[in-house]
Design a protein around this motif. Sequence first.
Motif, PDB file in Angstrom:
ATOM      1  N   LYS A   8       0.425  -0.686   0.019  1.00 23.26           N
ATOM      2  CA  LYS A   8       0.024   0.012  -0.135  1.00 23.26           C
ATOM      3  C   LYS A   8       1.039   0.985  -0.101  1.00 23.26           C
ATOM      4  O   LYS A   8       1.948   1.289   0.576  1.00 23.26           O
ATOM      5  CB  LYS A   8      -0.783  -0.331   1.724  1.00 23.26           C
ATOM      6  CG  LYS A   8      -1.835  -1.100   1.623  1.00 23.26           C
ATOM      7  CD  LYS A   8      -3.087  -1.459   0.280  1.00 23.26           C
ATOM      8  CE  LYS A   8      -3.747  -2.117   0.312  1.00 23.26           C
ATOM      9  NZ  LYS A   8      -4.775  -2.848  -0.681  1.00 23.26           N
ATOM     10  N   VAL A   9       0.483   2.305  -1.017  1.00 15.67           N
ATOM     11  CA  VAL A   9       0.715   3.667  -0.153  1.00 15.67           C
ATOM     12  C   VAL A   9       0.395   4.300   0.425  1.00 15.67           C
ATOM     13  O   VAL A   9      -0.893   4.887  -0.004  1.00 15.67           O
ATOM     14  CB  VAL A   9       1.128   4.357  -2.065  1.00 15.67           C
ATOM     15  CG1 VAL A   9       1.509   5.575  -2.054  1.00 15.67           C
ATOM     16  CG2 VAL A   9       1.926   3.520  -2.639  1.00 15.67           C
ATOM     17  N   ALA A  10       0.959   5.079   0.879  1.00 12.72           N
ATOM     18  CA  ALA A  10       0.146   5.524   2.494  1.00 12.72           C
ATOM     19  C   ALA A  10       0.813   6.610   2.364  1.00 12.72           C
ATOM     20  O   ALA A  10       2.083   7.389   2.947  1.00 12.72           O
ATOM     21  CB  ALA A  10       0.243   4.561   3.749  1.00 12.72           C
ATOM     22  N   LEU A  11       0.113   8.069   2.751  1.00  7.80           N
ATOM     23  CA  LEU A  11       0.272   9.317   2.980  1.00  7.80           C
ATOM     24  C   LEU A  11       0.029   9.999   4.088  1.00  7.80           C
ATOM     25  O   LEU A  11      -1.722   9.820   4.719  1.00  7.80           O
ATOM     26  CB  LEU A  11      -0.594  10.069   1.998  1.00  7.80           C
ATOM     27  CG  LEU A  11      -0.507  11.790   2.645  1.00  7.80           C
ATOM     28  CD1 LEU A  11       0.410  12.281   2.306  1.00  7.80           C
ATOM     29  CD2 LEU A  11      -1.653  12.945   1.920  1.00  7.80           C
ATOM     30  N   ALA A  24       2.860   6.972  11.188  1.00 13.99           N
ATOM     31  CA  ALA A  24       4.888   6.118   9.747  1.00 13.99           C
ATOM     32  C   ALA A  24       5.183   5.188   9.927  1.00 13.99           C
ATOM     33  O   ALA A  24       5.244   5.151   9.143  1.00 13.99           O
ATOM     34  CB  ALA A  24       4.958   7.872   9.123  1.00 13.99           C
ATOM     35  N   ARG A  25       5.594   5.116  11.072  1.00  6.12           N
ATOM     36  CA  ARG A  25       6.333   4.187  11.393  1.00  6.12           C
ATOM     37  C   ARG A  25       5.574   2.881  11.403  1.00  6.12           C
ATOM     38  O   ARG A  25       6.660   1.862  10.875  1.00  6.12           O
ATOM     39  CB  ARG A  25       7.269   4.254  13.241  1.00  6.12           C
ATOM     40  CG  ARG A  25       8.212   3.202  13.269  1.00  6.12           C
ATOM     41  CD  ARG A  25       8.763   3.649  14.887  1.00  6.12           C
ATOM     42  NE  ARG A  25       9.998   4.788  14.129  1.00  6.12           N
ATOM     43  CZ  ARG A  25      10.289   6.144  14.557  1.00  6.12           C
ATOM     44  NH1 ARG A  25       9.730   6.381  15.912  1.00  6.12           N
ATOM     45  NH2 ARG A  25      11.087   6.987  14.155  1.00  6.12           N
ATOM     46  N   ALA A  26       4.716   2.916  11.796  1.00  5.12           N
ATOM     47  CA  ALA A  26       3.879   1.949  12.673  1.00  5.12           C
ATOM     48  C   ALA A  26       3.442   0.694  10.491  1.00  5.12           C
ATOM     49  O   ALA A  26       3.080   0.005  10.573  1.00  5.12           O
ATOM     50  CB  ALA A  26       2.569   1.255  13.589  1.00  5.12           C
ATOM     51  N   PHE A  27       2.918   2.213  10.209  1.00  5.18           N
ATOM     52  CA  PHE A  27       2.332   1.627   8.939  1.00  5.18           C
ATOM     53  C   PHE A  27       4.104   1.076   7.986  1.00  5.18           C
ATOM     54  O   PHE A  27       3.783   0.300   7.371  1.00  5.18           O
ATOM     55  CB  PHE A  27       2.315   3.036   8.141  1.00  5.18           C
ATOM     56  CG  PHE A  27       0.636   3.495   8.461  1.00  5.18           C
ATOM     57  CD1 PHE A  27       0.037   3.191   9.461  1.00  5.18           C
ATOM     58  CD2 PHE A  27       0.474   4.480   7.904  1.00  5.18           C
ATOM     59  CE1 PHE A  27      -1.468   3.185   9.185  1.00  5.18           C
ATOM     60  CE2 PHE A  27      -1.103   4.314   7.675  1.00  5.18           C
ATOM     61  CZ  PHE A  27      -1.749   3.839   8.534  1.00  5.18           C
ATOM     62  N   ALA A 225      -4.743   2.992  13.778  1.00  4.54           N
ATOM     63  CA  ALA A 225      -4.263   3.517  12.652  1.00  4.54           C
ATOM     64  C   ALA A 225      -4.204   2.602  11.918  1.00  4.54           C
ATOM     65  O   ALA A 225      -4.652   2.368  10.919  1.00  4.54           O
ATOM     66  CB  ALA A 225      -3.769   4.796  12.570  1.00  4.54           C
ATOM     67  N   VAL A 226      -3.517   1.731  12.395  1.00 11.06           N
ATOM     68  CA  VAL A 226      -2.821   0.349  11.712  1.00 11.06           C
ATOM     69  C   VAL A 226      -4.549  -0.451  11.947  1.00 11.06           C
ATOM     70  O   VAL A 226      -4.677  -0.738  10.696  1.00 11.06           O
ATOM     71  CB  VAL A 226      -2.013  -1.066  12.219  1.00 11.06           C
ATOM     72  CG1 VAL A 226      -1.998  -1.870  11.466  1.00 11.06           C
ATOM     73  CG2 VAL A 226      -0.231   0.409  12.188  1.00 11.06           C
TER      74      VAL A 226
END
Length: 262
Positions: A8-11, A24-27, A225-226
């Motif tokens: 996945k691409v996550a902003l 961001a780190r968890a993603f 969030a994850v």
Amino acid sequence: MNQRLAGKVALVTGSARGIGLAIARAFAREGASVVIADVNEASAEEAASGLLREGGRAMAVAVDVADPTSIAGMMEAILRRHGRLDILVNNAGVGGNTPFLETSLADWNRIIGINLTGAFLVAQACAREMVRVGGGKIVNIASLSGQRGGNGRAAYGAAKAGLELLTKVMAVELAEHNINVNNIAPGAIETEMAKFAHDEATRAAYNYLIPMTRYGTPEEIADAAVFLCSDESRYVHGHTLNVDGGFRAAGLMFKRAAPPAA
Ligand SMILES: NC(=O)c1ccc[n+]([C@@H]2O[C@H](COP(=O)([O-])OP(=O)(O)OC[C@H]3O[C@@H](n4cnc5c(N)ncnc54)[C@H](O)[C@@H]3O)[C@@H](O)[C@H]2O)c1
């Protein structure tokens, strides 16, 4: 271990530090290619380098979420690099702790402009892209200050309450495009923003009113969030997930007196 956001691409906006950086780190840990987007470009670069050193996939982009031209530039950079976008976490925000009677129009406009209008603009730009690729996940970071009337939170609370309602409208309208939209409402979380917006009286009040009697950590928001950006939450839609140590649930709270000695 199975990575829940593989491919996945996550902003994540406002992810140079604090809750956004933890998300961001968890993603990245869950296999996503993460876009660290922040108004503080140097910190965003540093944060992205940190994730790369940890073995994650990350890029940094400068953005002011209150500025549509800046958002267009961010989208262009993301699409140039990845060609698509699957996940947005609308996290960028500024705190506020100004009494209602002293809130200036400039303060009001600044906070609404970043925390509400900014979230709207970024979500709209990203959702248009998600419609194109056939679906996506959007999580807005609201706040308990948008659910309860707290001291000093006129502009901030109004912006976050607006964001919760905007989330519901987005959920209704974007369902047909396979875009899942939810809110996370953090309670008091230990970050730089809390250092700025929470004076000693605020901290004492929170610790008294939170059943778990402590502030939360950015990582505790990141775990939520994850979940909301993974397939596990596919039927959770238009929901606000409070991550607040029980702050919202609590009413009467007191310590029971010790039972009399036998
Ligand atoms: N810390 C808390 O107790 C708490 C509680 C409830 C909700 N929240 C919300 O969580 C989110 C993150 O808060 P935090 O505590 O990590 O804050 P923080 O101040 O530590 O981080 C916010 C980040 O957003 C960036 N940012 C600010 N304005 C921006 C703009 N115009 N464009 C792009 N980036 C911008 C900042 O540079 C910073 O990196 C915010 O939306 C905040 O309202 C925080």
